[in-house]
Design a protein around this motif. Structure first.
Motif, mmCIF file in Angstrom:
data_model
loop_
_atom_site.group_PDB
_atom_site.id
_atom_site.type_symbol
_atom_site.label_atom_id
_atom_site.label_comp_id
_atom_site.label_asym_id
_atom_site.label_seq_id
_atom_site.Cartn_x
_atom_site.Cartn_y
_atom_site.Cartn_z
ATOM 1 N N HIS A 1 47.629 51.488 41.391
ATOM 2 C CA HIS A 1 46.337 50.881 41.030
ATOM 3 C C HIS A 1 45.215 51.651 41.718
ATOM 4 C CE1 HIS A 1 43.115 48.072 40.458
ATOM 5 N NE2 HIS A 1 43.159 47.569 41.666
ATOM 6 N N HIS B 1 42.076 50.976 43.009
ATOM 7 C CA HIS B 1 41.382 49.744 43.386
ATOM 8 C C HIS B 1 39.856 49.933 43.388
ATOM 9 C CE1 HIS B 1 41.202 45.934 45.909
ATOM 10 N NE2 HIS B 1 39.969 46.394 45.908
ATOM 11 N N TRP C 1 39.891 53.086 46.878
ATOM 12 C CA TRP C 1 41.221 53.516 47.331
ATOM 13 C C TRP C 1 42.243 53.250 46.252
ATOM 14 C CZ3 TRP C 1 45.031 49.902 49.695
ATOM 15 C CH2 TRP C 1 44.655 48.555 49.577
ATOM 16 N N HIS D 1 46.528 52.299 45.567
ATOM 17 C CA HIS D 1 47.740 51.785 46.223
ATOM 18 C C HIS D 1 48.782 51.413 45.182
ATOM 19 C CE1 HIS D 1 46.727 47.508 45.294
ATOM 20 N NE2 HIS D 1 45.488 47.790 45.639
ATOM 21 N N HIS E 1 51.080 49.093 43.091
ATOM 22 C CA HIS E 1 50.781 47.721 42.669
ATOM 23 C C HIS E 1 52.022 47.089 42.074
ATOM 24 C CE1 HIS E 1 48.455 44.242 41.696
ATOM 25 N NE2 HIS E 1 47.297 44.833 41.908
ATOM 26 N N HIS F 1 40.359 39.544 44.678
ATOM 27 C CA HIS F 1 40.025 40.824 44.031
ATOM 28 C C HIS F 1 40.093 40.654 42.523
ATOM 29 C CE1 HIS F 1 39.926 44.950 42.823
ATOM 30 N NE2 HIS F 1 41.224 45.095 42.637
ATOM 31 N N HIS G 1 40.106 42.874 39.042
ATOM 32 C CA HIS G 1 40.253 44.223 38.477
ATOM 33 C C HIS G 1 39.214 44.435 37.364
ATOM 34 C CE1 HIS G 1 44.586 45.279 39.822
ATOM 35 N NE2 HIS G 1 44.174 44.286 40.566
ATOM 36 N N PHE H 1 43.453 41.576 35.956
ATOM 37 C CA PHE H 1 44.136 40.791 36.971
ATOM 38 C C PHE H 1 43.120 40.268 37.983
ATOM 39 C CE2 PHE H 1 48.192 41.154 39.827
ATOM 40 C CZ PHE H 1 48.562 39.866 39.476
ATOM 41 N N HIS I 1 43.439 38.263 41.795
ATOM 42 C CA HIS I 1 44.428 37.718 42.730
ATOM 43 C C HIS I 1 43.937 37.776 44.152
ATOM 44 C CE1 HIS I 1 45.630 41.814 44.099
ATOM 45 N NE2 HIS I 1 45.288 42.158 42.869
ATOM 46 N N HIS J 1 44.214 39.160 47.666
ATOM 47 C CA HIS J 1 44.725 40.464 48.099
ATOM 48 C C HIS J 1 45.573 40.364 49.364
ATOM 49 C CE1 HIS J 1 44.890 44.844 47.979
ATOM 50 N NE2 HIS J 1 44.221 44.809 46.850
HETATM 51 CU CU1 C2O Z 1 44.047 46.334 45.363
HETATM 52 CU CU2 C2O Z 1 45.382 44.089 42.228
HETATM 53 O O1 C2O Z 1 44.760 45.202 43.897
#
Ligand code: C2O
Length: 562
Positions: free
Chosen positions: A86, A88, A129, A131, A133, A466, A468, A523, A525, A527
């Motif tokens: 992902h 982010h 950043w 990461h 997912h 967070h 998206h 999404f 959620h 974090h």
């Molecule tokens: Cu950094 Cu759905 O996340």
């Protein structure tokens, strides 16, 4: 900015620290990166273990780009775990296919397969950043994204002399996926981390850290930009540098009105850019990160340190200790977040939705469920509006795009089933939590106000939420129950902070607003990985608009199959 520590990554391979800047072309460009998912042995705290990495690096490689660039990141999975990455905070306009959350916008990249994330950076510049997912793999699979302003456009603050990335993380001595499995068997939270880290290194307050201390060298009188990222799985963190003030200039890749603070607070998922003046007596100064936790919960409260080292000062000089706010310093946390304001200039306006088309009110709840397969007979769970989100077996975006029935429903309620005193005495009652892959459908280009209300179901706690595909404006936050009349009257609709992750205060609420101008499945959620895995998540289905450039793009040919 060179790192003086003999063993630091940058002193071994200094060119890697600046390569992005030296070779960034002037015009918007296509930049290609290769990410090889590999397992590598890494040792920390006197323990060695295999971890999942990108290109064998921990943290992973930094992505450098300029606003307007297109990034092509080919991810090839050589590990025995399914993977997805992902990006982010990147908005991915009409292009959820490149967003990355497994089973939301794509199926995982299986062992031996590749997928190219194709992303264009529009209207964003600053620090973000990337990461993993999928499950808890982001514990070791993460790195920075540095988006420079367009060529010829400077920062809206004095040009720093040099800059450095500081990624805060968590380290477990045992295999994280095993730690999680064990927690699930017991129906309890997995064991907490064994250390916090700064750029993957815990620092000298931990054993066997000689090789595992990160340092940045500074010159007296110069100003530096630090790009700070919280990649920890479950901990909100304070960060400070002994003897030096931090001037906050950007959060989540949006410029802020500058303000100076002795420490910053940063929740998992968030980024913060600060300016630091090297204006103290030349010496070595600790930079330190430690959690903020003001709920009655036990956490890994250990302090990670790195070193700010003035040029010419030898490594033998003992570093000056830094002062962090107390672990449970609620007052600091509330006052710090209260100081954040969008820059809101003609060039960088805060376009806050003033009129709201859709009002949403989501309660955040923890709970205990029966569990026949768990050793204790019960298991911890989490819900939004009493719904625990169930992960689907196929990507929700595909199901939406191809109109596949039976994968999800769009009946996520706009409020909780029954109002109650959300933040009163602790509630252990089972409020009739339901399971479901339930999403909320949002009309294209409508304006949304979402109030996230923490509750005292089991316990109050601060939750970093967070979203998206979007930034949103945090128009208000407060402690206790949200009062629509009184609290809405006090909203900041002028220059509220614009972010992609908001810390909902412990036993309080946060109100966010955004315009749903990005069609797709997005999404949302907590974090804290712990809470996400318990079901504290949902997604918005933002419908297509009528315009030719207002619908979800067709999926790329190499989109991983399920
Ligand atoms: Cu950094 Cu759905 O996340």
């Amino acid at each position: 900015m060179a790192k003086t520590n003999n063993f630091s990554f940058c002193s071994l391979l200094p060119f890697l620290c600046f390569v992005g800047f030296l070779f960034i072309p002037a015009k918007a460009a296509v930049k290609s990166y290769q990410f090889d998912i590999q397992v590598k042995n890494v040792s920390r705290l006197c323990h060695s273990k295999p971890i999942v990495t990108v290109n064998g690096l921990f943290p992973g490689p930094t992505i450098y780009a300029r606003e307007g660039d297109t990034l092509l990141v080919n991810v090839t999975n050589h590990a025995q775990y399914n993977m997805s990455i992902h990006w982010h905070g990147l908005k991915q306009y009409r292009n959820g296919w490149a967003d990355g959350p497994a089973y939301i916008t794509q199926c995982p990249i299986k062992t031996g397969s590749s997928y190219t994330y194709n992303m264009t950076i529009t209207g964003q510049r600053g620090t973000l950043w990337w990461h993993a997912h999928i499950f808890w793999l982001r514990a070791t699979v993460y790195g920075a994204i540095v988006i420079l302003p367009k060529q010829g456009t400077g920062f809206p603050f004095p040009q720093p002399y040099r800059e450095a990335n500081l990624i805060l993380g968590e380290w477990w001595n045992n295999d994280v996926e095993e730690v999680v499995k064990q927690g699930n068997r017991l129906g309890l939270p997995p064991n907490m981390s064994d250390a916090h880290t700064i750029n993957g290194k815990p620092g000298p307050l931990f054993p066997c850290s000689e090789k595992h201390t990160f340092a940045v060298e500074v010159e007296q009188g110069k100003t530096y930009l630090l790009r700070i990222i919280n990649a920890a799985l479950n901990d909100e963190l304070f960060f400070a540098i002994a003897g030096h003030n931090l001037t906050v200039v950007e959060v989540d890749a949006v410029y802020t009105k500058p303000f100076t603070s002795q420490a910053i607070l940063i929740a998992p998922g968030q980024t913060t850019n600060v300016l630091v003046q090297a204006n103290q007596v030349p010496s070595r100064y600790f930079m330190a990160a430690r959690p903020f936790m003001d709920a009655p919960l036990s956490i890994d409260n250990k302090t990670a340190t790195a070193i700010l080292q003035y040029k010419g000062i030898p490594n033998s000089v003992l570093p000056v200790l830094s002062q962090l706010p107390a672990l449970n310093d609620t007052a600091f946390a509330l006052s710090y977040n209260g100081k954040l304001r969008s820059l809101n200039t003609a060039k960088y306006p805060a376009i806050v939705p003033l009129k709201v088309d859709r009002q949403l009110f989501y309660t955040i709840g923890l709970g205990i469920n029966q569990c026949t397969t768990c050793l204790n007979g019960t298991q911890l769970t989490a819900s939004l509006n009493n719904i625990t989100f169930v992960m689907p077996q196929v990507g929700l975006l595909q199901a939406h795009y191809f109109n596949t029935k039976g994968v999800f429903s769009t009946d996520f309620p706009d409020g909780p089933p029954t109002p109650f005193n959300y933040t009163g005495a602790p509630l252990t009652a089972n409020l009739g939590t339901k399971l479901g892959t339930r999403l909320s459908k949002i009309a294209f280009n409508s304006t949304v106000e979402l109030v996230l209300q923490d509750t005292n179901l089991l316990t109050v706690e601060s939750h970093p939420f967070h979203l998206h595909g979007y930034n949103f404006f945090i128009v208000g936050t407060g402690v206790g129950n949200f009062d629509p009349k009184k609290d809405r009257a006090k909203f900041n609709l002028m220059d509220p902070p614009e972010r992609n992750t908001v810390g909902v205060p412990t036993g309080g609420w946060a109100a966010i607003r955004f315009r749903a101008d990005n069609p797709g499945v997005w999404f949302m959620h907590c974090h804290l990985e712990l809470h996400t895995s318990w079901g504290l998540k949902t997604a918005f289905v933002v419908e297509n608009g009528k315009g030719s450039d207002q619908s979800v793009l067709p999926p790329p040919k190499d989109l991983p199959p399920c």
